[in-house]
Design a protein around this motif. Sequence first.
Motif, PDB file in Angstrom:
ATOM      1  N   THR A  20       0.814  -1.208   0.000  1.00 38.03           N
ATOM      2  CA  THR A  20       0.000   0.000   0.000  1.00 38.03           C
ATOM      3  C   THR A  20       0.850   1.262   0.000  1.00 38.03           C
ATOM      4  OG1 THR A  20      -1.674  -1.214   1.242  1.00 38.03           O
ATOM      5  CG2 THR A  20      -1.898   1.188   1.153  1.00 38.03           C
ATOM      6  N   SER A  21       1.781   1.374   0.918  1.00 38.25           N
ATOM      7  CA  SER A  21       2.556   2.614   1.035  1.00 38.25           C
ATOM      8  C   SER A  21       3.405   2.865  -0.207  1.00 38.25           C
ATOM      9  CB  SER A  21       3.420   2.618   2.301  1.00 38.25           C
ATOM     10  OG  SER A  21       4.333   1.549   2.276  1.00 38.25           O
ATOM     11  N   GLN A  22       3.933   1.822  -0.821  1.00 36.59           N
ATOM     12  CA  GLN A  22       4.746   1.999  -2.026  1.00 36.59           C
ATOM     13  C   GLN A  22       3.894   2.455  -3.212  1.00 36.59           C
ATOM     14  OE1 GLN A  22       4.654  -0.636   0.047  1.00 36.59           O
ATOM     15  NE2 GLN A  22       6.585  -1.767   0.057  1.00 36.59           N
ATOM     16  N   ILE A  23       2.707   1.866  -3.366  1.00 36.00           N
ATOM     17  CA  ILE A  23       1.820   2.274  -4.462  1.00 36.00           C
ATOM     18  C   ILE A  23       1.303   3.689  -4.216  1.00 36.00           C
ATOM     19  CG2 ILE A  23      -0.322   1.762  -5.708  1.00 36.00           C
ATOM     20  CD1 ILE A  23       0.177  -1.239  -4.998  1.00 36.00           C
ATOM     21  N   GLN A  24       0.960   4.000  -2.963  1.00 29.69           N
ATOM     22  CA  GLN A  24       0.485   5.346  -2.646  1.00 29.69           C
ATOM     23  C   GLN A  24       1.566   6.382  -2.928  1.00 29.69           C
ATOM     24  OE1 GLN A  24      -2.773   6.316  -1.615  1.00 29.69           O
ATOM     25  NE2 GLN A  24      -1.872   8.223  -2.344  1.00 29.69           N
ATOM     26  N   ALA A  25       2.808   6.056  -2.657  1.00 37.97           N
ATOM     27  CA  ALA A  25       3.904   6.997  -2.931  1.00 37.97           C
ATOM     28  C   ALA A  25       3.966   7.339  -4.422  1.00 37.97           C
ATOM     29  CB  ALA A  25       5.235   6.412  -2.467  1.00 37.97           C
ATOM     30  N   VAL A  26       3.657   6.365  -5.284  1.00 39.11           N
ATOM     31  CA  VAL A  26       3.643   6.639  -6.721  1.00 39.11           C
ATOM     32  C   VAL A  26       2.431   7.513  -7.074  1.00 39.11           C
ATOM     33  CG1 VAL A  26       3.649   5.643  -9.043  1.00 39.11           C
ATOM     34  CG2 VAL A  26       4.870   4.479  -7.189  1.00 39.11           C
ATOM     35  N   LEU A  27       1.273   7.206  -6.521  1.00 37.78           N
ATOM     36  CA  LEU A  27       0.092   8.052  -6.752  1.00 37.78           C
ATOM     37  C   LEU A  27       0.342   9.486  -6.281  1.00 37.78           C
ATOM     38  CD1 LEU A  27      -2.744   5.571  -5.756  1.00 37.78           C
ATOM     39  CD2 LEU A  27      -2.459   6.640  -8.007  1.00 37.78           C
ATOM     40  N   ASP A  28       1.071   9.633  -5.189  1.00 38.51           N
ATOM     41  CA  ASP A  28       1.360  10.967  -4.654  1.00 38.51           C
ATOM     42  C   ASP A  28       2.264  11.787  -5.574  1.00 38.51           C
ATOM     43  OD1 ASP A  28      -0.244  10.424  -2.471  1.00 38.51           O
ATOM     44  OD2 ASP A  28       1.438  10.021  -1.111  1.00 38.51           O
ATOM     45  N   LEU A  29       2.980  11.135  -6.480  1.00 40.78           N
ATOM     46  CA  LEU A  29       3.778  11.871  -7.465  1.00 40.78           C
ATOM     47  C   LEU A  29       2.886  12.696  -8.390  1.00 40.78           C
ATOM     48  CD1 LEU A  29       6.383   9.101  -8.399  1.00 40.78           C
ATOM     49  CD2 LEU A  29       6.774  11.138  -6.980  1.00 40.78           C
ATOM     50  N   CYS A  30       1.602  12.357  -8.445  1.00 43.10           N
ATOM     51  CA  CYS A  30       0.641  13.067  -9.290  1.00 43.10           C
ATOM     52  C   CYS A  30      -0.002  14.260  -8.579  1.00 43.10           C
ATOM     53  CB  CYS A  30      -0.453  12.108  -9.752  1.00 43.10           C
ATOM     54  SG  CYS A  30       0.160  10.756 -10.773  1.00 43.10           S
ATOM     55  N   LEU A  31       0.371  14.492  -7.334  1.00 42.36           N
ATOM     56  CA  LEU A  31      -0.218  15.596  -6.566  1.00 42.36           C
ATOM     57  C   LEU A  31      -0.038  16.946  -7.240  1.00 42.36           C
ATOM     58  CD1 LEU A  31       0.335  15.148  -2.744  1.00 42.36           C
ATOM     59  CD2 LEU A  31      -1.612  16.218  -3.848  1.00 42.36           C
ATOM     60  N   LYS A  32       1.088  17.172  -7.831  1.00 41.53           N
ATOM     61  CA  LYS A  32       1.361  18.454  -8.492  1.00 41.53           C
ATOM     62  C   LYS A  32       1.455  18.219  -9.992  1.00 41.53           C
ATOM     63  CE  LYS A  32       3.702  20.345  -4.519  1.00 41.53           C
ATOM     64  NZ  LYS A  32       4.905  20.852  -3.934  1.00 41.53           N
ATOM     65  N   GLY A  33       0.390  18.517 -10.699  1.00 38.64           N
ATOM     66  CA  GLY A  33       0.424  18.413 -12.147  1.00 38.64           C
ATOM     67  C   GLY A  33      -0.186  17.156 -12.735  1.00 38.64           C
ATOM     68  N   GLY A  34      -0.619  16.230 -11.892  1.00 39.20           N
ATOM     69  CA  GLY A  34      -1.286  15.040 -12.384  1.00 39.20           C
ATOM     70  C   GLY A  34      -0.343  14.044 -13.021  1.00 39.20           C
ATOM     71  N   GLY A  35      -0.917  13.050 -13.686  1.00 41.81           N
ATOM     72  CA  GLY A  35      -0.124  12.043 -14.361  1.00 41.81           C
ATOM     73  C   GLY A  35      -0.871  10.739 -14.499  1.00 41.81           C
ATOM     74  N   THR A  36      -0.199   9.778 -15.102  1.00 44.10           N
ATOM     75  CA  THR A  36      -0.738   8.441 -15.278  1.00 44.10           C
ATOM     76  C   THR A  36       0.120   7.461 -14.490  1.00 44.10           C
ATOM     77  OG1 THR A  36      -1.582   8.952 -17.482  1.00 44.10           O
ATOM     78  CG2 THR A  36      -1.251   6.620 -16.968  1.00 44.10           C
ATOM     79  N   VAL A  37      -0.529   6.690 -13.629  1.00 44.26           N
ATOM     80  CA  VAL A  37       0.145   5.661 -12.844  1.00 44.26           C
ATOM     81  C   VAL A  37      -0.199   4.324 -13.484  1.00 44.26           C
ATOM     82  CG1 VAL A  37       0.294   4.532 -10.594  1.00 44.26           C
ATOM     83  CG2 VAL A  37       0.119   7.032 -10.737  1.00 44.26           C
ATOM     84  N   ILE A  38       0.820   3.596 -13.906  1.00 42.50           N
ATOM     85  CA  ILE A  38       0.629   2.339 -14.622  1.00 42.50           C
ATOM     86  C   ILE A  38       0.844   1.155 -13.684  1.00 42.50           C
ATOM     87  CG2 ILE A  38       1.468   0.873 -16.500  1.00 42.50           C
ATOM     88  CD1 ILE A  38       2.263   3.477 -17.951  1.00 42.50           C
ATOM     89  N   ILE A  39      -0.143   0.272 -13.669  1.00 43.93           N
ATOM     90  CA  ILE A  39      -0.034  -1.003 -12.969  1.00 43.93           C
ATOM     91  C   ILE A  39       0.248  -2.046 -14.057  1.00 43.93           C
ATOM     92  CG2 ILE A  39      -1.162  -2.674 -11.448  1.00 43.93           C
ATOM     93  CD1 ILE A  39      -1.076   0.071 -10.140  1.00 43.93           C
ATOM     94  N   PRO A  40       1.443  -2.631 -14.098  1.00 44.48           N
ATOM     95  CA  PRO A  40       1.769  -3.602 -15.147  1.00 44.48           C
ATOM     96  C   PRO A  40       1.194  -4.990 -14.831  1.00 44.48           C
ATOM     97  CG  PRO A  40       3.634  -3.348 -13.707  1.00 44.48           C
ATOM     98  CD  PRO A  40       2.577  -2.389 -13.211  1.00 44.48           C
ATOM     99  N   ARG A  41       1.410  -5.915 -15.739  1.00 38.93           N
ATOM    100  CA  ARG A  41       0.981  -7.301 -15.541  1.00 38.93           C
ATOM    101  C   ARG A  41       1.554  -7.820 -14.222  1.00 38.93           C
ATOM    102  NH1 ARG A  41      -0.696 -11.636 -18.391  1.00 38.93           N
ATOM    103  NH2 ARG A  41      -0.680 -10.515 -20.367  1.00 38.93           N
TER     104      ARG A  41
END
Length: 160
Positions: A20-41
């Motif tokens: 959870t904390s690792q995935i949330q840290a990636v989502l938090d990269l979108c806090l300023k300016g947005g973005g796309t978070v990719i979950i691979p296979r």
Amino acid sequence: MRTYRITDYGVVPNSTALQTSQIQAVLDLCLKGGGTVIIPRGRFYTAALYMHSDTTLYLERGAELYGSDNCDDYEVFAIPAGVEMRSDMELITQYYGTPWETYRRAIISAYGEKNLSIIGEAGAVIDGANCYDPDGEEGYRGPHAIFFSCCENVLFEGYT
């Protein structure tokens, strides 16, 4: 918009560990300016994640986002200032004796955010793992898969 593949940030596919904390840290990269978070296979175990405005969560073919089967793993996120929840959740206490705030537990949450997408290619899955809560609605219901409230311009597409 920037693109962030969760495995580039230490999230390990097919691990049985809660990430959870690792995935949330990636989502938090979108806090300023947005973005796309990719979950691979691969299969990824998580609990409560929060999406920010201008974010797309993109699940590639074969991506599996599985929720924890332990209700205690799910954070109940604070409602941002200026966002008024519009629901009958306050009545949950009268019906079931459960604090209504716990009813907002979910794998993916957002309150008052804008321009959100959860998109999956064929074979992508978001699964709540049948999380059992003996104190939940009807003596069973655990966390939701997705709980968005007061959000604008939302797209859900393609995943199971």
